[in-house]
Design a protein around this motif. Structure first.
Motif, short mmCIF file in Angstrom:
data_model
loop_
_atom_site.label_atom_id
_atom_site.label_comp_id
_atom_site.label_asym_id
_atom_site.label_seq_id
_atom_site.Cartn_x
_atom_site.Cartn_y
_atom_site.Cartn_z
N THR A 1 1.07 -1.06 -0.07
CA THR A 1 -0.41 -0.24 0.09
C THR A 1 1.06 1.51 0.22
O THR A 1 2.08 1.07 -0.39
CB THR A 1 -0.91 0.13 1.16
N ARG A 2 0.51 2.21 -0.20
CA ARG A 2 1.48 3.78 -0.35
C ARG A 2 0.35 4.37 0.09
O ARG A 2 -1.01 4.99 0.62
CB ARG A 2 2.03 3.70 -1.92
N GLY A 3 0.60 5.92 0.58
CA GLY A 3 0.16 7.39 1.10
C GLY A 3 0.10 7.66 -0.39
O GLY A 3 -0.44 9.03 0.19
N THR A 4 0.81 7.82 -1.32
CA THR A 4 0.40 8.50 -2.50
C THR A 4 -0.34 8.28 -3.43
O THR A 4 -1.45 7.36 -2.80
CB THR A 4 1.46 8.40 -3.44
N SER A 5 -1.38 9.13 -4.23
CA SER A 5 -2.53 8.64 -4.73
C SER A 5 -2.53 7.75 -5.50
O SER A 5 -1.46 7.01 -6.03
CB SER A 5 -2.70 9.84 -5.92
N ARG A 6 -3.75 7.48 -5.64
CA ARG A 6 -3.65 6.18 -6.78
C ARG A 6 -5.09 5.38 -6.81
O ARG A 6 -5.58 5.86 -6.52
CB ARG A 6 -3.11 4.74 -6.23
N ASP A 7 -4.93 4.56 -7.90
CA ASP A 7 -6.45 4.39 -8.30
C ASP A 7 -6.81 2.86 -7.82
O ASP A 7 -6.46 3.10 -6.61
CB ASP A 7 -6.01 3.92 -9.94
N LYS A 8 -8.08 2.08 -8.19
CA LYS A 8 -8.86 1.75 -7.27
C LYS A 8 -8.25 0.30 -6.94
O LYS A 8 -8.03 -0.35 -6.42
CB LYS A 8 -10.31 1.56 -7.82
N PHE A 9 -7.09 -0.25 -8.04
CA PHE A 9 -5.88 -1.19 -7.60
C PHE A 9 -4.64 -0.35 -7.53
O PHE A 9 -4.03 -1.42 -7.33
CB PHE A 9 -5.58 -1.56 -9.63
N ALA A 10 -5.09 0.11 -6.96
CA ALA A 10 -3.72 0.58 -5.80
C ALA A 10 -2.79 0.99 -6.72
O ALA A 10 -1.55 0.81 -6.06
CB ALA A 10 -3.02 -0.28 -4.98
N ARG A 11 -2.70 1.18 -7.86
CA ARG A 11 -2.07 2.03 -8.98
C ARG A 11 -1.17 2.89 -8.83
O ARG A 11 -2.69 4.10 -8.89
CB ARG A 11 -1.50 1.44 -10.02
N TYR A 12 -0.22 3.38 -8.54
CA TYR A 12 0.06 4.86 -8.53
C TYR A 12 -0.11 5.03 -9.80
O TYR A 12 0.01 5.30 -10.94
CB TYR A 12 1.36 4.90 -8.23
N THR A 13 -0.44 6.47 -9.57
CA THR A 13 -1.50 7.71 -10.57
C THR A 13 -1.60 8.91 -9.79
O THR A 13 -1.62 8.95 -9.05
CB THR A 13 -2.69 7.29 -11.26
N GLU A 14 -0.86 10.04 -10.54
CA GLU A 14 -1.70 11.62 -10.34
C GLU A 14 -1.95 11.74 -10.69
O GLU A 14 -2.58 13.31 -11.21
CB GLU A 14 0.00 12.46 -10.72
N GLU A 15 -3.33 11.54 -11.85
CA GLU A 15 -4.33 11.79 -12.38
C GLU A 15 -5.59 12.48 -11.60
O GLU A 15 -5.72 11.94 -10.51
CB GLU A 15 -4.45 10.26 -13.54
N ALA A 16 -6.30 13.49 -11.94
CA ALA A 16 -7.46 14.03 -11.70
C ALA A 16 -8.74 13.05 -10.90
O ALA A 16 -8.57 12.72 -10.18
CB ALA A 16 -7.62 15.66 -11.77
N ASN A 17 -9.41 12.44 -12.59
CA ASN A 17 -10.05 11.36 -11.90
C ASN A 17 -9.91 10.25 -10.79
O ASN A 17 -10.91 10.56 -10.16
CB ASN A 17 -10.64 11.00 -13.27
N PRO A 18 -9.02 9.30 -11.11
CA PRO A 18 -9.18 8.80 -9.68
C PRO A 18 -8.94 9.43 -8.68
O PRO A 18 -9.23 8.88 -7.43
CB PRO A 18 -7.70 8.21 -10.68
N TYR A 19 -8.16 10.71 -8.43
CA TYR A 19 -7.47 11.05 -7.05
C TYR A 19 -9.38 11.67 -6.70
O TYR A 19 -9.78 10.51 -5.58
CB TYR A 19 -6.67 11.87 -7.23
N VAL A 20 -10.33 12.12 -6.64
CA VAL A 20 -11.53 12.45 -7.07
C VAL A 20 -12.21 11.37 -6.56
O VAL A 20 -13.03 11.60 -5.81
CB VAL A 20 -12.08 13.87 -8.21
N GLU A 21 -12.54 10.88 -7.61
CA GLU A 21 -13.22 9.67 -7.35
C GLU A 21 -12.81 8.38 -6.28
O GLU A 21 -13.90 8.55 -5.26
CB GLU A 21 -13.09 8.65 -8.49
N ASN A 22 -11.87 9.11 -5.48
CA ASN A 22 -11.04 8.01 -4.23
C ASN A 22 -11.19 8.38 -3.00
O ASN A 22 -11.66 8.36 -1.24
CB ASN A 22 -9.70 8.02 -4.28
N MET A 23 -10.95 10.38 -2.93
CA MET A 23 -12.05 11.06 -2.03
C MET A 23 -12.79 11.12 -2.22
O MET A 23 -13.54 11.11 -0.89
CB MET A 23 -11.29 13.02 -2.56
N GLU A 24 -14.24 11.10 -3.12
CA GLU A 24 -15.38 11.21 -2.70
C GLU A 24 -16.13 9.84 -2.25
O GLU A 24 -16.88 9.37 -1.75
CB GLU A 24 -16.36 11.59 -4.89
#
Length: 609
Positions: free
Chosen positions: A448-471
């Motif tokens: 696991t990581r403390g950085t932004s990631r997608d639903k599969f826990a893959r690192y990403t800085e894209e806006a949509n996966p981050y917003v989806e995660n925060m919501e």
């Protein structure tokens, strides 16, 4: 006119820290309890080791009021440094008991109290030669004198002393001798009993005298905690120590002697919370116990646990702040720092126990919530709850209860080919499935990581996966509202347009204050908050009242702030009543402040009309 009362008074011992008085004072309090009369003892002590003034207060209440009342009816003044201040705190018609071995001019005493002088030092010097014995037995002698003054059964105190020293039988007889010496001298010197008396009753029942920290430590054991990582800090240290003591009793394999728990004193608070999060990630139920300064140091790790969604439990026994503040005084001053711990957008679940029973219950529940929600859970005690003894109902536990491990995907499910994405919301409640390291030889997510990631826990800085995660985390917050303990609401006998909101250790004093005001014709609906986030019952209570008085023990109205954030439409209704002296809030303070607010409101209404 001297105060006269039976089973209804406040006695305050004023001693020097390190004088050995604590044991004697507790024995006195327990004697009253053994006579079937409810008590509420409170220890007020300095943060140094010895030499400064310390106080021990015993609220005696046959009616069962267990909060701090305010004022003292009888003071045992054993500290010359605080003598004048101690005497000033006595109610008119009250009693001052002091060591008259040192002459004090009559002009120094108040003329509206009863002064009882007894030459304790002279009595001890005549009986003992060892300086330490003189000090220790002086404490027992004044307990014997108090027994005569209050008509406490001497046999009860004799039994308590015998029980206390059963492991050191040679000390029993000398202590009994000192007790009887004080009792006999007081009977010969004073007109016993005085106007304040203890009469045998049957008002205690099965209740026990227990500290909140002890209860929380036991709750952690019953809640399945197997890892405690902590760093000593007043007033939370005894919670961690209580856990260790109970774990040594209940979590040691009888056959092998192997410990089934880990108890780690870390090098600092930061290391402690790091260990807790590591243990939680590995599947253990883990916690730390700390106070405000520790909460400050742990902030970055709280953000990691929130964002990586790792279960953890934090017992925060709040004290006076900021900075070092008042380490041995009580406050409710960590709400905001815990609720929004770490940088960025975070929200943490807070549990708000009122006393030992809920310390035990919430202590156990917190581990279920941590795993169910995959997030840190804060159990918000304070010094008054944690380090003072409280009369409480025996703790209840359902042996059929099973731990709620939440959405934990098993090796069987993974082997069967079930799809797994570590941060995927499969049913709309915001909580994803998780796996544990070693749960399957080659399937599942162990990193696991403390950085932004997608639903599969893959690192990403894209806006949509981050917003989806925060919501999704906000949806989890909504889910938490249905899982945490609901607020308790008590309606007045008649219709009331004013509501009172309170929480935590304010509860016992509030109960008495509301009863006092009801007898005077002031009626209030009352809501005791037990958790954050707030459930729908909180919104309904606020909406149904024209004014809402929020009583709390901090300077900046931190609970009011939380309510404002969630219910901004109700802001005009909120009125704060604040106590932040470091002493427990009293029934008299609450009643006085509520009366004052009621008077102001009536004058405003009359002016408008």
């Amino acid at each position: 006119m001297p105060i006269k009362a039976v089973n209804d008074f406040v006695l305050r011992f004023a001693n020097v820290n390190g004088s050995g008085s604590a044991s004697a004072n507790l024995t006195f309090a327990r004697a009253i309890l053994r006579m079937g009369v409810p008590i509420a003892p409170r220890n007020i002590f300095p943060s140094n080791i010895q030499g400064l003034p310390t106080w021990y207060e015993v609220r005696v209440s046959g009616a069962g009021w267990l909060g701090a009342r305010g004022g003292a009816d009888f003071v045992v003044a054993m500290n010359p440094q605080s003598f004048d201040r101690d005497m000033a705190g006595i109610e008119p018609g009250g009693y001052l008991f002091y060591d008259s071995s040192r002459h004090i001019p009559a002009s120094r005493f108040r003329d509206d109290i009863v002064v009882l002088g007894m030459p304790l030092t002279d009595i001890c010097n005549a009986q003992y030669t060892d300086p330490r014995q003189r000090q220790l037995f002086k404490n027992i002698i004044y307990v014997g004198a108090l027994a005569a003054l209050f008509d406490i059964e001497l046999s009860v105190l004799e039994t308590l002393i015998s029980e206390q020293f059963k492991s050191k039988p040679k000390l029993i007889e000398p202590n009994l001798r000192a007790l009887r010496l004080g009792h006999e001298d007081a009977r010969a010197r004073f007109d016993c009993p005085i106007g304040l008396r203890v009469a045998r009753a049957d008002a205690v029942g099965e209740r026990i005298l227990v500290e909140g920290n002890q209860a929380a430590g036991l709750g952690a054991v019953y809640g399945g905690a197997t890892v405690c990582a902590w760093y000593p800090i007043t007033p939370s240290t005894s919670l961690a120590e209580a856990y260790e003591n109970y774990a040594l009793r209940y979590r040691v394999d009888r056959a092998t002697g192997e410990k089934r728990f880990a108890f780690v004193q870390a090098e600092d608070e930061i290391a402690a919370i790091g260990m807790v999060i590591g243990a939680g990630w590995n599947g253990a139920r883990a916690f730390t116990a700390t106070s405000g300064p520790g909460i400050s140091l742990m902030q970055e790790f709280f953000g990691l646990a929130y964002f990586a969604e790792i279960p953890a439990v934090v017992f925060d026994v709040q004290r006076g702040g900021p900075s070092t503040g008042m380490p041995t005084r009580t406050q409710q001053s960590d709400l905001l720092s815990a609720a929004f711990a770490s940088h960025g957008d975070t929200k943490h679940v807070l549990l708000l126990p009122e006393g030992p029973v809920e310390c035990f219950e919430f202590g156990a529940l917190s581990f279920d919530l941590a795993e169910r929600l995959q997030t840190p859970i804060f159990v918000m005690l304070d010094l008054d709850i944690g380090m003072n003894s409280h009369l409480a109902e025996p703790f209840q536990w359902d042996d059929a209860r099973r731990y709620d491990r939440g959405k934990l995907m098993t090796a069987t499910e993974l082997e069967a080919g079930r799809d797994f994405a570590r941060y995927l919301d499969v049913d709309g409640d915001g909580v994803p499935f998780r796996t544990l390291p070693g749960g399957h030889p080659n399937k599942g997510a162990y990193f696991t990581r403390g950085t932004s990631r997608d639903k599969f826990a893959r690192y990403t800085e894209e806006a949509n996966p981050y917003v989806e995660n925060m919501e999704r985390l906000l949806r989890k917050w909504e889910t938490a509202k249905s899982l945490v303990p609901a607020a308790e609401i008590r309606n007045a006998r008649g219709a009331a347009d004013v509501g009172v909101v309170y929480y935590g250790s304010t509860g016992p004093a509030m109960d008495e204050a509301l009863a006092m005001l009801a007898a005077e014709g002031f009626e209030y609906d009352a809501m005791r908050l037990r958790a954050y986030p707030f459930g729908p019952e909180v919104a309904e209570f606020l909406a149904n009242h024209d004014r809402v008085l929020i009583v709390e023990q901090n300077r900046d109205a931190q609970m009011r702030t939380l309510l404002l954030i969630d219910f901004p439409q109700e802001a005009a209704k909120f009125v704060s009543i604040l106590n932040y002296s470091g002493s427990p809030i009293t029934a008299r303070f609450i009643a006085r402040e509520l009366r004052a607010r009621e008077g102001v409101a009536r004058r405003i209404q009359e002016a408008a009309e």
